[in-house]
Design a protein around this motif. Structure first.
Motif, mmCIF file in Angstrom:
data_model
loop_
_atom_site.group_PDB
_atom_site.id
_atom_site.type_symbol
_atom_site.label_atom_id
_atom_site.label_comp_id
_atom_site.label_asym_id
_atom_site.label_seq_id
_atom_site.Cartn_x
_atom_site.Cartn_y
_atom_site.Cartn_z
ATOM 1 N N GLU A 32 0.845 -1.197 0.000
ATOM 2 C CA GLU A 32 0.000 0.000 0.000
ATOM 3 C C GLU A 32 0.879 1.244 0.000
ATOM 4 O O GLU A 32 1.792 1.366 0.811
ATOM 5 N N HIS A 33 0.595 2.161 -0.917
ATOM 6 C CA HIS A 33 1.332 3.426 -1.028
ATOM 7 C C HIS A 33 0.329 4.563 -1.118
ATOM 8 O O HIS A 33 -0.104 4.968 -2.208
ATOM 9 N N GLY A 34 -0.095 5.058 0.041
ATOM 10 C CA GLY A 34 -1.035 6.173 0.064
ATOM 11 C C GLY A 34 -2.353 5.817 -0.594
ATOM 12 O O GLY A 34 -3.102 4.963 -0.101
ATOM 13 N N GLN A 35 -2.637 6.441 -1.705
ATOM 14 C CA GLN A 35 -3.911 6.248 -2.402
ATOM 15 C C GLN A 35 -3.877 5.030 -3.343
ATOM 16 O O GLN A 35 -4.884 4.740 -4.002
ATOM 17 N N LEU A 36 -2.755 4.344 -3.402
ATOM 18 C CA LEU A 36 -2.616 3.235 -4.349
ATOM 19 C C LEU A 36 -2.319 1.932 -3.609
ATOM 20 O O LEU A 36 -1.678 1.919 -2.561
ATOM 21 N N VAL A 37 -2.795 0.813 -4.181
ATOM 22 C CA VAL A 37 -2.437 -0.524 -3.722
ATOM 23 C C VAL A 37 -1.813 -1.263 -4.908
ATOM 24 O O VAL A 37 -2.394 -1.306 -6.000
ATOM 25 N N PHE A 38 -0.636 -1.827 -4.677
ATOM 26 C CA PHE A 38 0.055 -2.594 -5.711
ATOM 27 C C PHE A 38 -0.035 -4.078 -5.368
ATOM 28 O O PHE A 38 0.176 -4.477 -4.215
ATOM 29 N N LEU A 39 -0.339 -4.871 -6.359
ATOM 30 C CA LEU A 39 -0.352 -6.324 -6.219
ATOM 31 C C LEU A 39 0.683 -6.921 -7.156
ATOM 32 O O LEU A 39 0.786 -6.507 -8.312
ATOM 33 N N ASP A 40 1.447 -7.879 -6.649
ATOM 34 C CA ASP A 40 2.246 -8.725 -7.538
ATOM 35 C C ASP A 40 1.432 -9.987 -7.777
ATOM 36 O O ASP A 40 1.131 -10.735 -6.840
ATOM 37 N N LEU A 41 1.047 -10.187 -9.032
ATOM 38 C CA LEU A 41 0.264 -11.376 -9.403
ATOM 39 C C LEU A 41 1.204 -12.412 -9.999
ATOM 40 O O LEU A 41 1.986 -12.112 -10.905
ATOM 41 N N ARG A 42 1.117 -13.638 -9.485
ATOM 42 C CA ARG A 42 2.054 -14.691 -9.876
ATOM 43 C C ARG A 42 1.304 -15.882 -10.455
ATOM 44 O O ARG A 42 0.273 -16.297 -9.947
ATOM 45 N N ASP A 43 1.860 -16.422 -11.532
ATOM 46 C CA ASP A 43 1.418 -17.727 -12.013
ATOM 47 C C ASP A 43 2.657 -18.582 -12.275
ATOM 48 O O ASP A 43 3.769 -18.218 -11.862
ATOM 49 N N THR A 84 10.233 3.727 -11.234
ATOM 50 C CA THR A 84 9.531 2.577 -10.635
ATOM 51 C C THR A 84 9.710 1.296 -11.452
ATOM 52 O O THR A 84 9.149 0.268 -11.091
ATOM 53 N N MET A 85 10.466 1.345 -12.531
ATOM 54 C CA MET A 85 10.708 0.116 -13.309
ATOM 55 C C MET A 85 11.508 -0.884 -12.478
ATOM 56 O O MET A 85 12.340 -0.509 -11.648
ATOM 57 N N ASN A 86 11.247 -2.159 -12.712
ATOM 58 C CA ASN A 86 11.921 -3.226 -11.968
ATOM 59 C C ASN A 86 12.709 -4.090 -12.951
ATOM 60 O O ASN A 86 12.148 -4.988 -13.594
ATOM 61 N N PRO A 87 14.013 -3.867 -13.082
ATOM 62 C CA PRO A 87 14.804 -4.622 -14.073
ATOM 63 C C PRO A 87 14.950 -6.097 -13.717
ATOM 64 O O PRO A 87 15.382 -6.892 -14.553
ATOM 65 N N ARG A 88 14.595 -6.494 -12.497
ATOM 66 C CA ARG A 88 14.715 -7.906 -12.097
ATOM 67 C C ARG A 88 13.582 -8.759 -12.651
ATOM 68 O O ARG A 88 13.660 -9.986 -12.633
ATOM 69 N N LEU A 89 12.508 -8.099 -13.123
ATOM 70 C CA LEU A 89 11.367 -8.829 -13.679
ATOM 71 C C LEU A 89 11.305 -8.637 -15.188
ATOM 72 O O LEU A 89 11.463 -7.507 -15.671
ATOM 73 N N PRO A 90 11.040 -9.683 -15.963
ATOM 74 C CA PRO A 90 10.830 -9.509 -17.408
ATOM 75 C C PRO A 90 9.674 -8.550 -17.710
ATOM 76 O O PRO A 90 9.680 -7.894 -18.755
ATOM 77 N N THR A 91 8.689 -8.506 -16.808
ATOM 78 C CA THR A 91 7.538 -7.613 -17.003
ATOM 79 C C THR A 91 7.731 -6.280 -16.295
ATOM 80 O O THR A 91 6.766 -5.511 -16.147
ATOM 81 N N GLY A 92 8.960 -5.988 -15.848
ATOM 82 C CA GLY A 92 9.186 -4.856 -14.954
ATOM 83 C C GLY A 92 9.044 -3.481 -15.562
ATOM 84 O O GLY A 92 9.095 -2.487 -14.835
ATOM 85 N N GLU A 93 8.835 -3.367 -16.880
ATOM 86 C CA GLU A 93 8.665 -2.049 -17.499
ATOM 87 C C GLU A 93 7.208 -1.624 -17.566
ATOM 88 O O GLU A 93 6.919 -0.472 -17.899
ATOM 89 N N VAL A 94 6.285 -2.563 -17.258
ATOM 90 C CA VAL A 94 4.858 -2.244 -17.379
ATOM 91 C C VAL A 94 4.118 -2.693 -16.123
ATOM 92 O O VAL A 94 4.659 -3.417 -15.272
#
Length: 592
Positions: A32-43, A84-94
């Motif tokens: 949770e970041h203030g007005q936003l909630v971030f989820l990491d969705l995994r499959d 906020t990009m995450n270079p450790r994830l293949p999907t980290g640019e979006v």
């Protein structure tokens, strides 16, 4: 649009920005970041970050859903800000801006954390193995295992082997470990056995006229667990070849094993694999499973002490014992030598002798009681000089060999001198056909009873049984035995004589091994093979210290499946159908 997903959680990239996508998976982490909630969705495939604003109608559902719940998320693909990009994830640019959020299955409070590698304890991990398998490391290990098996199958077929399946229900056999027995309903009082290995069947395949056989074979042995052995069941690459000698097996299988290790690891695999006679391995390394990454080699120095003034060693040699020397590079200090001596005492040995080398001479109780010539010989044989030490193990051959071998491994670890980033294979060859049981005084098979003795029937009839060598071999990698194998005996008269020496009468051999013995009488080709363990191969490639980390649903050390509750009691009517009565030991009855 598909009901559950248009993409996996590893698919979305910058080129998908602006598209509407639907993902399904497990909530891996929530922030949770203030007005936003971030989820990491995994499959199964990866992780995608999803985000929802407090103003969105889905916000409340997202906020209250527990991690590891299964959800379906539909939204717009947007590019992340540079910071906020995450270079450790293949999907980290979006990331996916959540428009709709559907709960497929809610998770209860977790008994162990999936998104962290904290130690939850083995019992908890195995009781909730389905959660443990969601962890990245274990999940990757199981996928590695699948890929290794697929690679092995491909390589074996390319080398002209054909895959066959041998029976799971078979007859009990007296050799090897304890059998798992299965009562027969149709034949009251009789039992099937689960195969400890397809040994007899794969030899029968050769006698049936097939040339090269393999299978990824399940094997069942009622034996205790240890770090490199799973209790109950395991899998092996079982193979057999007709019209081959020992070197032919090595030539065919080295490319398969080396190729698999090279395919799934960045470590080097030197070839060809060295061939080390059993006697040499026991002398130089104190083990028939030598870790060749460790450069230390043991040597025999019994002759040096035979007539020396160091009475303890002299009496040992005079009584038929041996003295083994282990080099200790840069170990020339009293503190290190005392630690090695204390360690040896902790291993139930009387201690470990030593000589500290300095200023061209030697220090310590042993050095003061041997001649300068003897000291020079010890330095020459071990390759040690000033600043080094020489350690000694003395006693009966077996005891001294074992202690020296353990000390070699300890010293290698303490000094951190073993090679890194390398798989060092070797073949151990020329195993003794027989060994003496010191407790009973009986001669027993030391390895596979179906092996061909070197020298054939003539050797069995004319040599001391304890001097007979067999065409038996082990394949070892970094101190781990992957497999035993042999060129098989294919002659009935040799088989009967070999078993006779081990105390089996003709009638007993006919009763226990009649199927294979009978096949020998109708034309059997010379043949051989071996069976490296799949679990151990994957354990080495994954660099895991415990074999349970590479098995999908392993048992615990007490051979229990804590997740499924096995072994379990069965209903009385099931036992009656099988003509079996359950009789518990008195101690079990009292406690139950």
């Amino acid at each position: 649009m598909h009901r559950y997903r248009t993409h996996t959680c590893n698919d979305l990239r910058p080129e998908n920005v602006g598209e509407t996508a639907r993902l399904s998976g497990w909530i891996h982490r929530r922030r949770e970041h203030g007005q936003l909630v971030f989820l990491d969705l995994r499959d199964h495939f990866g992780i995608t970050q999803c985000v929802v604003d407090i103003e969105d109608q889905t916000f409340e559902s997202v906020e209250r859903t527990r991690v590891e719940s299964v959800v379906t998320i539909t939204g717009r693909v947007v590019r992340r800000d540079d910071e906020t990009m995450n270079p450790r994830l293949p999907t980290g640019e979006v990331e996916l801006r959540i428009d709709s959020f559907e709960i497929q299955s809610s998770a209860a409070v977790l008994p162990l954390q999936v998104n962290a590698e904290e130690d939850a304890g083995e019992d908890t991990r195995l009781s909730y193995r389905f959660l443990d398998l969601r962890r990245e490391r274990i999940h990757n290990n199981i996928m590695l295992r699948s890929n290794v098996i697929a690679s092995i199958r491909r390589r074996m077929v390319e080398r002209g082997f054909t895959e066959f399946q041998t029976p799971i229900l078979t007859a009990s056999s007296p050799e090897g470990a304890r059998d798992f027995l299965v009562p027969s309903r149709l034949h009251p009082g009789k039992f099937y056995a689960l195969p400890q290995a397809p040994q007899q069947f794969k030899q029968l395949v050769m006698m049936s006229g097939f040339d090269r056989y393999f299978q990824i074979a399940p094997c069942f042995r009622d034996e205790d667990s240890r770090a490199d052995r799973s209790p109950g069941e395991f899998y092996q690459l079982d193979l057999e070849m007709s019209f081959v000698e020992q070197e032919d097996v090595f030539t065919e299988m080295e490319p398969v094993l080396a190729g698999v290790f090279e395919e799934f690891s960045d470590w080097s695999v030197p070839r060809p694999f060295p061939r080390i006679p059993y006697a040499e391995a026991m002398l130089k390394y104190g083990s028939d499973k030598p870790d060749l990454r460790n450069p230390l080699e043991i040597c025999d120095v019994s002759d040096v002490f035979e007539d020396s003034d160091f009475a303890i060693f002299a009496k040992t040699v005079a009584g038929g014992g041996v003295v083994r020397a282990l080099p200790g590079p840069k170990c020339g200090s009293r503190a290190i030598c005392d630690r090695m001596n204390s360690w040896a005492q902790g291993e139930s040995a009387p201690g470990m002798g030593y000589i500290i080398l300095a200023q061209g001479g030697g220090r310590g109780p042993i050095a003061s009681r041997i001649s300068d010539e003897a000291l020079a010989t010890l330095k020459q044989r071990t390759g040690m000089g000033d600043g080094d030490a020489i350690f000694f193990a003395a006693g009966k051959n077996g005891d001294a060999t074992k202690l020296a071998g353990q000390a070699r491994l300890k010293l290698g670890d303490d000094l951190d001198i073993s090679e890194k980033g390398i798989y060092k294979f070797c073949w151990i060859v020329d195993f003794p056909m027989y060994e003496l049981d010191e407790g009973t005084g009986k001669i027993e098979f030391s390895h596979n009873p179906f092996s061909m003795p070197q020298g054939g029937l003539d050797a069995l009839e004319k040599q001391d049984p304890l001097d007979v060598l067999a065409y038996q071999y082990d394949i070892v990698c970094n101190g781990v035995e992957l497999s035993s194998g042999a060129i098989r005996n294919h002659l009935p008269e040799v088989m009967l004589k070999a078993f006779q020496i081990a105390g089996y009468g003709v009638e007993e051999v006919e009763a226990e091994f009649g199927g294979m013995l009978n096949a020998f009488r109708y034309g059997a080709p010379p043949h051989g093979g071996f069976a490296p363990g799949i679990d151990r191969i994957v354990m080495l490639i994954a660099d895991e210290p415990n074999i349970r980390e590479v098995i999908l649903f392993p048992m615990n050390q007490r051979a229990e499946d804590l997740m499924m509750g096995a072994p379990s009691k069965v209903r009385p009517e099931q036992l009656r159908e099988l003509s079996v009565r359950s009789t518990l030991p008195p101690s079990t009855q009292a406690s139950g």
